[in-house]
Design a protein around this motif. Structure first.
Motif, PDB file in Angstrom:
ATOM      1  N   SER A 363      16.526 -10.921 -28.671  1.00  0.00           N
ATOM      2  CA  SER A 363      15.548  -9.902 -29.042  1.00  0.00           C
ATOM      3  C   SER A 363      14.329 -10.588 -29.644  1.00  0.00           C
ATOM      4  O   SER A 363      14.471 -11.482 -30.488  1.00  0.00           O
ATOM      5  N   LEU A 367      15.643  -5.623 -35.206  1.00  0.00           N
ATOM      6  CA  LEU A 367      16.215  -4.315 -34.859  1.00  0.00           C
ATOM      7  C   LEU A 367      16.728  -3.641 -36.127  1.00  0.00           C
ATOM      8  O   LEU A 367      17.571  -4.193 -36.836  1.00  0.00           O
ATOM      9  N   GLY A 369      18.835  -1.156 -38.045  1.00  0.00           N
ATOM     10  CA  GLY A 369      20.002  -0.277 -38.018  1.00  0.00           C
ATOM     11  C   GLY A 369      20.431   0.139 -39.403  1.00  0.00           C
ATOM     12  O   GLY A 369      21.587   0.533 -39.594  1.00  0.00           O
ATOM     13  N   GLN A 381      16.399   0.152 -33.088  1.00  0.00           N
ATOM     14  CA  GLN A 381      17.808  -0.050 -32.750  1.00  0.00           C
ATOM     15  C   GLN A 381      18.456   1.267 -32.322  1.00  0.00           C
ATOM     16  O   GLN A 381      19.260   1.302 -31.390  1.00  0.00           O
ATOM     17  N   HIS A 385      20.165   2.088 -28.620  1.00  0.00           N
ATOM     18  CA  HIS A 385      21.509   2.605 -28.418  1.00  0.00           C
ATOM     19  C   HIS A 385      21.493   3.894 -27.592  1.00  0.00           C
ATOM     20  O   HIS A 385      22.328   4.088 -26.708  1.00  0.00           O
ATOM     21  N   ILE A 434      27.401  -2.779 -34.626  1.00  0.00           N
ATOM     22  CA  ILE A 434      26.611  -1.562 -34.447  1.00  0.00           C
ATOM     23  C   ILE A 434      27.500  -0.388 -34.064  1.00  0.00           C
ATOM     24  O   ILE A 434      27.366   0.712 -34.602  1.00  0.00           O
ATOM     25  N   TYR A 577      10.725  -1.903 -27.555  1.00  0.00           N
ATOM     26  CA  TYR A 577      11.390  -1.478 -28.794  1.00  0.00           C
ATOM     27  C   TYR A 577      10.628  -2.014 -30.007  1.00  0.00           C
ATOM     28  O   TYR A 577      11.082  -2.918 -30.708  1.00  0.00           O
TER      29      TYR A 577
END
Length: 662
Positions: A363, A367, A369, A381, A385, A434, A577
């Motif tokens: 990445s 991210l 989360g 993130q 998903h 995750i 993202y």
């Protein structure tokens, strides 16, 4: 003589009683507490406890988790010490004994007992069940219980397990029960368990039926009392210590309550459990029950970081006459328990390291989360998903004879890493962190009106953080957080008990199709939604339980791993993202009412030689005929010389006159 001498002791006793009464009165009037007498048949019990271990078996010094081997060593040491100072010792835990995670996933993949079961065997006299103990379904709950050597009772008074064969078999064997009686120091201690009534909405108990906590606990307390037990402990997992405190006000016959599920810190000055954190209250916290009797409430932060040690002294009738306690931090300096170290920590660490080494992509962006973020707003993130679920539905649609999904939703509560994953390599281990639950991707056809209700449910907790908050794919939405939230019976059947909600303003598919406009559903065809089976079954009160769905046979963890490695070619870009998400969900505030124009400030002018009201109006107001406005504004107002304007034809040099706004 004999008659008189026989009265003398009685008279002396009476005098002593009078003196004692006077002294007691003086003591009370001074504001001190009257000490409770401890009878010769008093019994001191030490309760050692923890809660919410949640599979934090491996030590993580940087994150502050000592690990199960250190915890086991310290628990055993404290138990030995308590046996020399108390009449009896009992060890208990109040639930969430394991948690879906990479560690648990590794454990599930092996034969035999779960690592969590091995680590905790021999430590407890009884254990309560929490919501996370059902996250992977009843079969895993049963496997966890069956892995204990020796077997111990697991408790939950308000749960009916008859609809689940694996658990009912444990009930029939006496391993799973509403309550139990434990003997220590020659005394019988009753222990009752209870689990949150939210269980069907936040976990996966399937056919386990949950009843009212108060009624179930009261019935068990009464039953134990009838059996002659006069020392009763409740180990409950109601998600927040405040829930236990509220319960006690209506409860009778329970002497001590051990709360679980809230990660709450109760601590006194000098206690070593998380000394840098602000406690929620004292250890113990005393709460009056329905009879006015003070009940000690105790709990501890999770992750095997702390052990609570409560000593209570009972009189011969089972009444508490003295209470002391402390919350003890598990020391990182303690030598790990050798059995747990060899049979749990070392093999588990090796297996986890192997999974962590499996790189599936990279990445170029951090991210997000974090729990507080994925439960309140869209994050990159969360978007990743949700996109993974939609991609899985699209890739597998033909194989299952269904149409590809239009949209996808992943609830924030199913995203569990609670961290920012830094830019760089992404491993299989990251996807387990995750997405650790046994959730499977499903596709369901959903009417637009139901989809609208679902989205109202998703934002009903804002500004608070709720696990039902939706991370979305295939559409954008806006909502008004100041509008009325949807009100459902989350502790019951999720039925609507108040306002249906008016927060969702606009929903537009990526292809431009409008689903909701200005709060109203636009009529049209149903949508095809990719999500997880937990939500499709009505979890988090999503309105999907009555709709048929197609289960695709791939877990949400595997869908995420496949999406990163295959669909994205192993590259998560900042363009797709970005940090902060890409505004898939926007909170909009209503337009404020326009501020009224401020009243213009009046101006003043000092009269000089040759001025008249006509001249002042002509110069400052643009027309001499406006002179009456100046006169009316200043008429009869006192000037510095004490005189007043009463004649429009007479103004004096030096007077200060106000002028109307231009």
């Amino acid at each position: 003589m004999a008659k008189n001498s026989s009265k003398k002791p009685i008279v002396m006793l009476a005098l002593l009683a009078m003196v004692s009464a006077v002294l007691a009165s003086l003591t009370l009037s001074a504001g001190a507490q009257t000490p409770q007498p401890i009878s010769t048949d008093a019994f001191t019990l030490t309760i050692l406890h923890n809660n919410d271990g949640e599979s934090k078996l491996l030590p993580d010094d940087e994150a502050g988790f000592p690990g199960a081997a250190r915890f086991a060593a310290q628990m055993k040491s404290m138990q030995t010490a308590a046996e020399s100072t108390s009449n009896g010792v009992i060890t208990l835990t109040s639930g969430d004994n394991f948690l879906a995670s990479q560690e648990l996933g590794v454990s599930l993949a092996r034969e035999g007992a779960l690592y969590d079961s091995i680590a905790l065997s021999g430590l407890y006299d009884a254990m309560a069940l929490g919501n996370h103990d059902f996250d992977l379904g009843p079969e895993v709950t049963a496997r966890f219980i069956e892995g204990f050597t020796p077997s111990i009772p697991f408790l939950s008074a308000n749960a009916d397990f008859s609809g689940e064969p694996a658990l009912q078999a444990l009930v029939d064997a006496g391993t799973l029960a509403a309550s139990t009686i434990i003997e220590t120091g020659g005394q019988q201690i009753g222990v009752i368990g209870a689990v949150t009534p939210l269980l069907p909405n936040i976990s996966s108990p399937r056919n386990v039926v949950i009843s009212d906590v108060l009624a179930a606990v009261s019935a068990e307390a009464e039953s134990l009392t009838e059996q002659g037990v006069n020392k009763i402990i409740l180990v409950s997992h109601l998600q927040d210590v405040d829930e236990e405190i509220a319960l006690i006000a209506s409860l009778s016959g329970v002497d001590v309550v051990i709360a679980g599920g809230g990660d709450d810190l109760l601590r006194n000055d000098g206690d070593t459990c998380m000394p840098d954190d602000e406690p929620a209250g004292a250890y113990p916290t005393l709460v009056a029950d329905s009879d006015g009797v003070d009940v000690p409430v105790i709990t501890a932060p999770g992750g095997y970081r702390c052990i609570g040690a409560l000593s209570v002294t009972f009189d011969g009738d089972g009444n508490i006459v003295d209470t002391t306690g402390r919350s003890v931090g598990v020391s990182f300096a303690v030598t790990p328990d050798p059995d747990v170290q060899a049979n749990v920590v070392e093999p588990l660490a090796a297996a986890v390291a192997e999974v962590d080494a499996d790189v599936i992509g990279t990445s170029e962006v951090d991210l997000d989360g974090r729990r507080a973020m994925v439960r309140t707003t869209s994050t990159n993130q969360g978007n990743l998903h949700a996109d993974a679920l939609r991609a899985a539905g699209t890739n597998l649609a033909d194989a299952f004879g269904i149409e590809a999904p239009d949209v996808a939703i992943q609830n924030g509560g199913g995203i569990r890493n609670d961290a920012v994953i830094p830019a760089g390599d992404i491993t299989t281990g990251d996807t387990w962190d995750i997405a650790p639950f046994r959730n499977f991707v499903v596709v369901v056809e959903i009417p637009r009106e139901t989809f609208h209700v679902l989205l109202e449910q998703a934002v009903d907790r804002i500004p608070g953080a709720g696990g039902q908050f939706a991370q979305i794919s295939g559409f954008t939405m806006s909502y008004d957080p100041s509008a009325t939230a949807r009100e459902t019976d989350r502790a019951g059947d999720c039925s609507l008990i108040g306002d249906p909600g008016a927060r969702v303003r606009d929903v537009v598919l990526d292809d431009g199709t409008v689903i909701v406009s200005d709060g109203a559903v636009v009529p049209g065809d149903p949508l095809r939604l990719a999500t997880i089976d937990f939500l499709a079954g009505g979890g988090d009160c999503y309105p999907l339980a009555d709709l048929e769905f197609t289960k695709l046979g791939v877990s949400y963890q595997q869908a995420l791993a496949d999406y990163i490695s295959d669909d994205l070619g192993g590259e998560i870009t900042a363009a797709d993202y970005p940090v902060g998400g890409d505004n898939r969900i926007v909170a909009v505030e209503p337009e404020p009412d326009p501020e009224p124009d401020p009243e213009p400030e009046p101006t003043t002018v000092t009269v000089v030689r040759g001025d008249s009201l006509w001249r002042l109006a002509a110069v400052h107001l643009g027309s001499g005929i406006r002179w009456p406005e100046i006169y009316e504004l200043n008429m009869d107002k006192a000037q510095a010389d004490g005189r007043r304007l009463t004649d429009p034809h007479l103004i004096l040099i030096g007077w200060v006159l106000e002028l109307p706004a231009a």
